[in-house]
Motif scaffolding. Structure first.
Motif, short mmCIF file in Angstrom:
data_model
loop_
_atom_site.label_atom_id
_atom_site.label_comp_id
_atom_site.label_asym_id
_atom_site.label_seq_id
_atom_site.Cartn_x
_atom_site.Cartn_y
_atom_site.Cartn_z
N PRO A 1064 -12.60 0.99 1.46
CA PRO A 1064 -12.28 1.20 0.23
C PRO A 1064 -11.14 2.39 0.12
N THR A 1065 -11.40 3.33 0.75
CA THR A 1065 -10.72 4.51 0.55
C THR A 1065 -9.11 4.18 1.00
N SER A 1066 -8.87 3.67 2.17
CA SER A 1066 -7.85 3.27 2.71
C SER A 1066 -7.11 2.29 1.77
N LYS A 1067 -7.88 1.42 1.11
CA LYS A 1067 -7.43 0.26 0.32
C LYS A 1067 -6.64 0.87 -0.73
N ASP A 1068 -7.36 1.82 -1.32
CA ASP A 1068 -6.81 2.44 -2.64
C ASP A 1068 -5.19 3.16 -2.16
N GLN A 1069 -5.39 4.07 -0.98
CA GLN A 1069 -4.28 4.55 -0.64
C GLN A 1069 -2.95 3.61 -0.18
N VAL A 1070 -3.42 2.52 0.35
CA VAL A 1070 -2.40 1.37 0.80
C VAL A 1070 -2.03 0.91 -0.43
N LEU A 1071 -2.82 0.41 -1.34
CA LEU A 1071 -2.19 -0.15 -2.43
C LEU A 1071 -1.22 0.74 -3.41
N ALA A 1072 -1.49 2.05 -3.58
CA ALA A 1072 -0.84 2.76 -3.95
C ALA A 1072 0.54 2.87 -3.54
N MET A 1073 0.71 2.91 -2.07
CA MET A 1073 2.10 2.96 -1.11
C MET A 1073 2.74 1.70 -1.56
N LEU A 1074 1.94 0.53 -1.65
CA LEU A 1074 2.64 -0.65 -1.98
C LEU A 1074 3.40 -0.74 -3.10
N GLU A 1075 2.67 -0.05 -4.00
CA GLU A 1075 2.94 -0.02 -5.80
C GLU A 1075 4.31 0.77 -5.42
N LYS A 1076 4.50 1.70 -4.74
CA LYS A 1076 5.79 2.54 -4.57
C LYS A 1076 6.80 1.61 -3.92
#
Length: 1980
Positions: A1064-1076
């Motif tokens: 879950p923690t990684s997922k949130d970080q990666v999703l934020a990067m994907l948005e960027k």
């Protein structure tokens, strides 16, 4: 019931946790109501229950549990946070609900599971259910199976992953419980519904009875595909669609279609577990397989056969196994074993699938060759093997191997190969069977349909039929043009029978093809073969020229037009029909011809044809012409008519008028009739004969053109060329070539046989007649338009002179686009439907040409011996093998793709332990790519991927080589091959940071240029995500950079979905990067637009342009009219740019545009530049870093410029045409002066735009850009601007690229710009960039960069070398061994320059050189030394050139007027003093000061001498004001340098060092004489200065020097000056900090701290005079910090008690001087309780209040413990005991004596006898002597003004005590004999008195202690200041380089005299002065 009332009051969530089940039940009921009531799914209420839901479902009370389950179901359905509870709740359901007896509980449990799946939690649910299958309780197992079945039934196989379920199915069928087996059966039936037969292989091993039952159930299932009936929350649209269908009565058909979309085809292979077989091979397998007995070989093969029966094999290294199996297939004499080995290969290929692809290329040729076997079982095994292998690779990859076998003489091989091709085609689709592949296959198969063996013919027909069915007639027909009708029908017949592997889909594709106007196609296929009389249906459409609309839009490939497209189909069709029919027109006899001609021509005409009278012949021709003009097309007997014309005299006609008519008639017949090749052959010979005729030539050309239009140019051209070159007439040859050049432009290039042309052109180029050669070159120029740079490859072996002519011609053509065809079938129709195909054709031409290159077969040279050499144990032999390979490839130049065993051998070398061999292998592979061309793609899997593995190497240079190799390969192969399969994702999976960052960088580079990528790219995404969280920062950064490019191809949705498996923690970080990443995701490159498909050499694919770039470059840079080639690169990036800018160029009326241009062109945006830098740092935008600028960089720059550059300028700047760039530059030059601020605010963007211009090949733009840069940097230096790091790093590297330009003017300009840049950017930083430039592949660039480095060193000294002079010189020295002569020379010259500056030190810095290099260098240095006169001259010449703008910018560098400056410079040359200091600016001083810290002793002495001049003259001295800190920093840096470097240097003459010390000390004494200047020194600087001076005093090495004592005495004097004259607050503060540091530093010597404390005592003694000028608050803050670090307790632990006493004395003195007011000075201390300071002060105050009587100053100063008259006798005794203890200790003896003296003076009546009584005679006399000595000194001192002398303490410190001074202590009572030590002691005291130096001391602290640095400075030391100062120093030094300090004129500094009347000090100073005078005179 009292209990009840208690819990009823509780809140719902408390009730749910209550221990009473009733309470819980009530809580569940209320919770259920609450959950149904809450509207907002994101309400905070939900979070309260997160932890409780598990308890809801696992309640121990069955009744309450039911309610709990209902509530939990409602929660999961409505709460958005429910997903977080999945794991624990499902686990609870499985273990605590599924085992309940109540059916309702199980139902609810299943519903909860399904609800979790609905809220997108399918994976965790499935995981828990599968865990449940391992439970011991059969009830639970049954419930889990049932849940899985329901989930699959409702959600379908897309959401429920079947693989893990199928894996456990067989186990469930073995269960002992019938219920479990039955439920498993139902599940298997459900799975079968979704995936059908894919389920059979995994279940093949279950009990046969069960299998039979299953079969029966499976048969009953309805054939319709199942549909998903329940949908995830994210599938709401699907759900709505489904509901509509249901409402519409479940429209089955509509549903069927949807079903296809929804249900994915499952591959049984995917559901299987891979088996590892390599380890299971018999140990002796490899021996047995080589055994002589066939039985043993058979055993080995059978073992393999058993293993490969596993349907799915685990990937591994099968190379060895494949190799031996291949050997058996190819070489074994026992056919049974051949069949067996083939079966093994088939098994391997089937089990490994795509992973076998890398071995396919090795095996295919062997199998095809083996088809010569006749035995059916062998043939069948081979067929199965090759079919299985085909599925693991692509047709493209093995096409070369197949085609090679097609020419085999053995009919069986030909037959089987054709059949294999047919079977392969069945697996293809139109997209995987492009024209480029079809063409060679069809050509080979067409030969086979005429083969003598019927089986070969049949097989070929079948293959062609399959091709026709798969690719469609439109694609295949052009290749079947020459096939007669019978054969054509046969091919069509075969096509109808073919069943394609891909079933319906491909069929559909083919059907769609056939939906094209079928009418347009039938005539092509059914044109009658010999039916001359057939009337063509569309004859009425008239001659072709009149039906332009009917032309097919795509130029046909080989000869025949493709099926007609678009509306004008009918007319074209007519033309084509006739054409194909006429082609086969048989040759008619002369009689038949006459008969047919007489039917249409007047009789008189035929009779007069051969009349002897030319007039009659002319009249006859006129009649002939009229007749021809009237005949209808369909009735014109073309062959008969041309035969009549050729009749005697025919083409030998002597009268030119008759001849002209004749030729005109031929043209008419060709235009108006159905002209066949047969007719053409009759006349062409004659036409070629007349083409060179002056009068008839033009008519002959007209006729030829008409024939070319009728019979197509390719055929005509081939005929004409061969005829022209088979005769000797040069005029005919040159005119034929000219006609052809023209014809190609008119007809287009399509279908021409390049190879035949090239051989003819080569013949023409060798002709003696210049006209023929010129015509040939012109023809090549025209061909270049279509073929592009690859054309040059064919002529590389021509003579240089000729080659340069060809290059010049090519250069003319560059930038021109090939004209659109105006004649022939290539003329464009109105519709542009087939643009794509047109482009494909064009690209094919480029490819074809490369295919035509004569490639050498090198496989025979790759002998077993060579391969074993490459694999030898000895690296030298391996190297020999690799060298041989290199030479083989070099000799062959272009090679065929078959390289035998070489690929395996090279692969092994890629992980060689010897890195040099790895690099050599990489360069071989790079060479191989160039030599093999696009065919290298078949080696991508077995050689390309291992190269990628090398990217993980730890060595930088190996990685760089690997990257270059991968790029060279991908240029040839394209990216598809690399991205297919799992190989790349496997590489990315490896946790090697180097590999990951290089690979991601490479992908980020390549992906943006691709239009589409294989779906396998998705496999890389999970590893990409793990890279985003890699430990290594570089990997993370590269992964972030690559993210947008992955997303560009895969889309945000897929990428986001792939995060599902992350934590879950990684997922949130990666999703934020994907948005960027989504925000900056570039668009996919558009398909190149029409216009650009032929920029620069037509559609030659980008790879050739880059491959031949060097060839192009040399000439192309002189070319003017030409668009940037970079824009034509990578799939027509130009067109994209054109499109983009086309829209933006303003189309306003001119007036408006002019208004626009009036404003400023650069708009100042506040903080714009800073924001851009932040964005780049934060990776919000791409970092300006590339090898060639990609589109996204250009777009980014454009966007950034949009806000700060005028619109019209921007449009000019980004226009595709270079002339607009010139306009933009002109505008920028014009506005440069007037818009300085604007230019500076946009400087980063301007420089970036200019870097783009460096990549243009247009010289005029480049020259303009360089001109602008010169002006720009001149302006910037006037404005005293300093380039930022960002501006420098995004500009300088690209400017340095241009240093390597072939043109001198460019190089000169670039060098001038680099010079100017040193004025606005530190030379030391420039040095680093230029050093990078020396690593270029371009030898010119290397040489120029080396020269530039030499100039920098010459101008700025060694300090400019980065990172250190040693490293820099080693780098430069590498180039002495360069293969290029100019580079060698440049390297040698540069090092000689350094030698001139630095002397012999150079050799030490360079380190080891090879003998050859060293001898070259020594020779060069000798030569340089032989011409000493020349050297200064050279310097003086170079210096002005070095700073070209000094005089011009004089006003800049000095604030005074320009003339003033130039006169200064002249004076400067004469004398190095600072003349007229007032008008001089700080910069000059800065420069000289910067030289003080120089590593070169002479430079430093010169600088010090100049500063001394200034300091000595009072009127000039104030010029130093403001520079004191800077000067002191430079000084103590020099002191450090001497201490650490010079003193350790054996080679240096120590006199030099003493000279330098004298200068430094002299200068400082002069400086500290002047209070006004001395007070400018800041605390930090003083601290470092004192540190340096004390370290120097303690340096034993200095004492050992001849004049060392003198130096130390001078330092002593200087220290006193520093203490007295500096700002008292600063120096006190500095000493406190220094003391603190020295006590903290473990390595620091006690001597050091002691000297610091003595300085402090000195300061304490001065306090009464200075107290009012001191900032007490600051001093108390420092003491507070000191006491915080060293509380009393800690201080008491010190070995010496000095520190604590020093501190107390200081505080006591301050208290005494300030009184109670001192407590008001604690303002700067934040937290007073952190130290004991305040308490201590209060104590002292109180104490002093209590005391009566005053104490003398002396007592204060001495820091002795205070003893009042009142103090008890005991105290006195203690005190004296303390003093005597000191006297007895080695270290403190002097201090003890001093204290005893003070004590005796104070208490004259004190009795010290008792203490002396117990000691030895020696000790007593020592004490007496000591006291006497002190007394004498004191008296002497009394007579000297205190400020000048050296304090007695300082005297003492200078001469630390000898070890053997005191040999007894107080307790020593035995009277020892007086030893020599006593005399030594006396001698020492005497020497001191006389001012003589003392003998060498032994008790030296170890050196390391002297070097110790303060461990934890609590006050900012001067190092903080140092960094800022240093950069100023360095820059100012570089500014003032032109102040040429010629050593001959330098005056060495005289040390300033001190006004002292003390005899000893005065003598010292006089002595110093004398020595300085000596130094001066010696240097003059």
């Amino acid at each position: 019931m009292g209990d009840d009332s208690e819990w009823i009051k509780l809140s719902i969530d408390q009730k749910c946790e209550h221990k009473l089940w009733k309470a819980r039940m009530n809580g569940y009921e209320e919770a259920l109501k609450l959950f149904q009531k809450i509207e907002d799914e994101k309400s905070p209420e939900w979070s309260k229950y997160l932890g409780l839901i598990k308890k809801f479902v696992t309640d121990s009370n069955a009744v309450a549990q039911l309610k709990g389950l209902e509530a939990a179901l409602a929660y999961v359905e409505n709460a958005h946070v429910a997903g977080k509870t999945t794991g624990e709740v499902i686990s609870g359901v499985v273990n605590k609900v599924f085992n309940q007896p109540k059916a309702r509980a199980k139902e609810l449990g299943i519903d909860i599971c399904l609800m979790y799946i609905e809220i997108e939690k399918g994976e965790p649910v499935q995981e828990e259910l599968l865990k449940g299958l391992d439970n011991k309780n059969p009830k639970i197992i049954v419930a889990c199976i049932e849940t899985l079945r329901k989930a699959l039934s409702e959600f379908g196989s897309k959401i429920i992953s079947l693989k893990p379920i199928i894996k456990v199915l067989p186990k469930l069928f073995e269960s002992r419980e019938k219920a479990v087996r039955d439920e498993a059966k139902l599940l298997a039936v459900e799975i079968y519904r979704w995936i059908r037969d894919a389920l059979r292989p995994p279940l093949q091993n279950i009990n046969s009875v069960q299998l039979k039952e299953l079969e029966e159930e499976w048969v009953k299932l309805p054939p319709a595909a199942p549909k998903q009936s329940r949908f995830l929350r994210s599938q709401q649209e699907l759900k709505a669609k489904f509901e509509q269908q249901q409402a519409a009565g479940g429209d089955a058909d509509g549903g069927g279609d949807d079903g296809d979309e929804v249900v994915p085809q499952v591959d049984a292979y995917e559901l299987l577990e891979a088996v590892e077989i390599l380890s299971k091979l018999p140990k002796d397998f490899y021996d047995k397989i080589e055994a002589k007995k066939w039985q043993e070989r058979k055993e080995a093969l059978e073992a393999v056969e058993m293993l490969v029966k596993n349907p799915k094999l685990e990937a591994g290294d099968y190379a060895d196994m494949v190799k031996v199996l291949k050997k058996v297939v190819g070489k074994d004499t026992n056919v049974m074993l051949v069949a067996l080995a083939a079966k093994c290969l088939a098994g391997l290929a089937t089990g490994l699938r795509k992973k076998f692809g890398q071995y396919a290329g090795q095996v295919v040729p062997t199998i095809l060759e083996k088809f010569k076997e006749k035995k059916p079982q062998v043939v069948q095994a081979l067929q199965e093997a090759i079919d299985a292998i085909f599925l693991t690779t692509t047709l493209q990859n093995i096409s070369e191997d197949i085609l090679a076998v097609m020419d085999n003489k053995n009919p069986t091989i030909k037959q089987q190969t054709s059949l294999f091709i047919a079977r392969s085609f069945r697996h293809c689709t139109p997209s995987t069977l492009p024209k480029s592949l079809l063409k060679p296959f069809c050509a080979a198969l067409l030969k086979h349909i005429n083969d003598s063996a019927p089986e070969v013919r049949d097989a070929a027909f079948e293959a062609l039929g399959t091709a026709l069915k798969v690719a469609g007639e439109k694609a295949v027909n052009p290749f079947l043009a020459d096939v007669d009708k019978l054969k054509l029908d046969r091919i069509k017949e075969c096509a109808e029978k073919v069943e394609l592997a891909y079933g319906k889909n491909t069929g559909g594709a083919a059907d769609k093809k056939e939906c094209r106007p079928a009418a347009g196609k039938t005539p092509v296929l059914s044109g009658a073969a010999g039916d001359k009389d057939t009337k063509d249906t569309s004859a009425k459409s008239g001659p072709l020229k009149k039906a332009p609309a009917a032309k097919s839009s795509g130029p046909p490939k080989k000869g025949k037009p493709a099926a007609a497209a678009g509306a004008g189909g009918a007319a074209t069709k007519g033309k084509k029909g006739s054409e194909i029919k006429e082609i086969f027109e048989p040759e008619l006899s002369i009689e038949v011809c006459e008969e047919r001609a007489s039917a249409v021509l007047p009789a008189s005409c035929i009779q007069q044809l051969d009349s002897g009278n030319w007039k009659e012949r002319l009249a006859c021709m006129e009649e002939f012409q009229k007749a021809v003009e009237l005949i209808e097309r369909s009735e014109m007997p073309c062959q008969a008519l041309v035969r009549m014309l050729a009749k005697k005299p025919g083409w030998k006609e002597t009268n030119f008028q008759v001849m002209q008519m004749k030729l005109h008639i031929v043209a008419l017949i060709a235009q108006k009739g159905n002209f066949s090749k047969t007719s053409a052959q009759i006349v062409l010979d004659g036409l070629v004969d007349k083409i060179g005729d002056v009068k008839c030539g033009s008519n002959a050309k007209e006729a030829m053109t008409a024939i070319a239009e009728a019979c197509l140019l390719p055929w005509t051209a081939e005929q004409v060329m061969s005829m022209a070159f088979s005769q000797k007439n040069p005029k005919n040859q040159s005119e034929t070539l000219n006609w052809l050049s023209n014809a190609i432009k008119e007809f287009g290039f399509s279908g021409l046989n390049v190879k035949a042309f090239i051989s003819n052109v080569k013949t023409a180029l060798a002709a003696t007649n210049p006209a023929v050669r010129t015509a040939a070159i012109t023809l090549l120029g025209v061909m270049y338009l279509y073929v592009g740079p690859p054309l040059r490859m064919f002529f590389e072996d021509e003579k240089p002179a000729l080659l340069s002519q060809i290059d010049a011609e090519f250069e003319k053509m560059q930038g021109q686009t090939a004209p659109a065809p105006t004649r022939g079938t290539s003329r464009h129709s109105g519709g542009s439907g087939d643009d794509g195909e047109e482009r494909e054709e064009q690209e094919d031409i480029g490819n074809d040409v490369v295919d035509l290159l004569p490639r050498t077969e090198i496989s025979d040279k790759i002998t077993a011996e060579l391969v074993s050499k490459i694999g030898d144990k000895n690296w030298k032999i391996r190297k020999e093998g690799l060298d041989e390979v290199t030479s083989i490839i070099n000799d062959a130049k272009f090679i065929q793709p078959n390289i035998g065993e070489l690929s395996a051998a090279l692969k092994c070398r890629l992980n060689d332990s010897n890195k040099i061999l790895v690099q050599q292998t990489l360069s071989i592979l790079q060479q191989l790519a160039m030599a093999m061309g696009p065919n290298i793609r078949q080696h991508v899997k077995n050689l390309g991927i291992p190269i990628i593995t090398v990217l993980g190497d730890s060595k930088n240079n190996v990685r760089a080589a690997a990257l270059a190799t991968v790029n060279a390969w991908s240029e040839q192969t394209g990216m598809k091959e690399w991205l297919e399969g799992e190989d790349l994702s496997e590489e990315l999976k490896k946790e090697n940071p180097f590999l990951r960052q290089e690979l991601l960088g490479w992908l980020a580079d390549k992906l943006p240029t691709l239009r589409s990528v294989p779906s396998d790219l998705l496999l890389c995404v999970p590893h990409l995500y793990s890279c985003l969280e890699d430990r290594n920062g570089d990997v993370r950064k590269k992964a972030q950079d690559a993210l947008p490019f992955f997303m560009m191809h895969l889309g945000f949705e897929k990428m986001a979905k792939a995060t599902g498996k992350l934590k879950p923690t990684s997922k949130d970080q990666v999703l934020a990067m994907l948005e960027k990443a989504k925000a900056i995701m570039p668009a996919k490159p558009a398909a190149p637009a029409k216009a650009s498909s032929r920029v620069v050499g037509g559609a030659a694919p980008a790879k050739f342009q880059s491959a031949s770039a060097p060839a192009e470059d040399s000439g192309s840079s002189t070319m003017e009219p030409k668009p940037d080639p970079k824009k034509a690169k990578a799939g027509g990036a130009a067109s994209k740019a054109k499109g983009a800018q086309g829209k933006k160029v303003p189309s306003k009326p001119n007036l408006k545009e002019d208004d626009d241009k009036s404003g400023p062109i650069f708009i100042i945006v506040p903080n714009g530049k800073e924001q851009r830098m932040k964005d780049e740092k934060g990776l919000k935008v791409l970092k300006w870093n590339f090898t060639t600028p990609r589109d996204e960089y250009i777009e980014q720059l454009k966007t950034q410029m949009s806000s700060c550059v005028a619109r019209w300028v921007q449009d000019e700047m980004f226009h595709t045409d270079f002339q607009h760039h010139n306009k933009a530059l002109a505008a920028m030059v014009e506005h440069l002066e007037s818009e300085k601020d604007g230019v500076i605010s946009c400087l980063d963007l301007i420089l970036k735009w200019l870097t783009l211009r460096f990549f243009d090949t247009n010289t005029s733009v480049l020259m303009k850009a360089l001109e602008y840069l010169k002006l720009l940097f001149t302006l910037l230096s006037q404005e005293e601007y300093h380039l930022t790091e960002n501006e420098a790093s995004s500009f300088i590297p690209y400017l340095i690229l241009k240093v390597g330009e072939p043109k001198d003017v460019v190089r000169k300009d670039v060098r001038a710009i680099l010079n100017r840049m040193c004025l606005i950017y530190p030379a030391s930083k420039m040095f680093t960039f230029i050093m990078e430039g020396t690593k270029s592949k371009n030898s010119k660039q290397r040489a120029e960069c080396l020269e530039e480095l030499g100039c920098l060193v010459e101008s700025y000294g060694m300090n400019v070398c980065q990172p250190t002079p040693g490293k820099a010189l080693k780098e430069m020295a590498i180039h002495i061994g360069d293969r290029d002569n100019t580079v060698r020379n440049a390297a040698l010259n540069t090092i000689v320059t350094v030698y001139n500056v630095h002397g012999d030190q150079v050799f030490k810095l360079i380190g080891n050189l090879s003998e050859k290099d060293m001898s070259m260098l020594e020779e060069r240095i000798k030569r340089a030394a032989k011409r000493p006169a020349a050297a200064p001259a050279r310097q003086s010449e170079e210096k002005p050139q070095r700073a070209p703008s000094t005089n011009a910018n004089a006003s800049v560098l000095r604030k005074g007027p320009a003339e003033d400056m130039s006169s200064k410079l002249k004076i400067r040359a004469v004398s190095p003093h600072f003349d007229d200091m007032h008008s001089n600016t700080a910069s000059t001083i800065n420069f000289v000061i910067s030289q003080v810290a120089s590593g070169d002793i002479n430079t430093s002495i010169q600088a010090l001498a100049q500063i001394d001049e200034v300091l000595r003259q009072e009127d000039k001295a104030e010029a130093m004001s403001g520079h004191i800190d800077q000067f002191l920093i430079a000084t103590f840096m020099q002191l450090r340098l001497i201490y650490n470097t010079h003193m350790a240097d054996e080679k240096l003459d120590k006199d030099e060092i003493v000279k330098l010390y004298s200068c430094i000390i002299g200068n400082m004494i002069s400086l500290f004489q002047m209070e006004s200047l001395a007070r400018e020194a800041s605390t930090g600087v003083l601290k470092d200065l004192m540190h340096g001076l004390i370290t120097l005093m303690l340096d034993s090495r200095v004492e050992d020097l001849e004049e060392g004592q003198q130096v130390i005495r001078s330092v002593n004097l200087l220290v006193v000056k520093v203490l007295e004259k500096s700002d008292q607050t600063n120096i006190l503060s500095a000493l406190l900090v220094l003391l603190q540091d020295s006590l903290l530093a473990t390595a620091s010597s006690p001597k050091f701290s002691e000297l610091v404390m003595k300085c402090l005592w000195r300061m304490v003694r001065l306090l009464p005079e200075t107290i009012n000028s001191i900032n007490l608050d600051r001093i108390l803050l420092d003491i507070h910090i000191f006491m915080k670090v060293f509380p009393k307790e800690k201080l008491k632990q010190c070995k010496s008690e000095f520190p604590i006493r020093t501190l107390k004395t200081l505080l006591h003195t301050l208290c005494k001087l300030k009184g109670p007011k001192i407590l008001d000075h604690l303002t700067m201390i934040e937290n007073k309780n952190e130290s004991e300071l305040e308490a201590h002060l209060c104590r002292v105050m109180k104490h002093s209040m209590d005391q009566t009587g005053s104490k003398t100053d002396k007592e204060m100063e001495k820091g002795a413990s205070r003893i009042d008259e009142k103090s008890s006798k005991a105290k006195v005794n203690d005190f004296l005991a303390e003093i005597f203890k000191k006297i007895g200790s080695k270290e403190n003896t002097k201090e003890g004596l001093a204290e005893l003296y003070e004590y005796k003076k104070k208490y004259s009546d004190a009795d010290i006898e008792p203490f002396l009584k117990n000691s030895s005679q020696f000790f007593q006399s020592y004490v007496e002597r000591g006291l006497r000595h002190i007394e004498m000194e004191k008296e002497g001192k009394g007579r000297i003004p205190s400020s000048t002398g050296i304090s007695p303490q300082m005297e003492l410190t200078c001469v630390p005590t000898s070890t053997n001074t005191v040999s007894s202590s107080i307790g020593n009572t035995n009277g020892e004999e007086v030893g020599p030590s006593v005399y030594l002691e006396r001698l020492k005291i005497l020497r001191q008195r006389c001012g003589l130096d003392n003998a060498k001391q032994e008790d030296r602290p170890p050196l390391t202690s002297l070097l110790s640095k303060p461990a934890a400075p609590t006050v900012a030391s001067s190092t903080d200041m140092l960094h800022s100062k240093l950069s100023q120093l360095r820059e100012s030094r570089e500014h003032y380089q032109h102040l040429d300090l010629d050593s001959n004129q330098t005056h060495s500094s005289g040390i300033g005299t001190t006004t002292s009347s003390s005899s000893s000090t005065a003598a010292n100073i006089d002595d110093l002065k004398k020595r300085l005078e000596r130094i001066k005179s010696s240097r003059k």
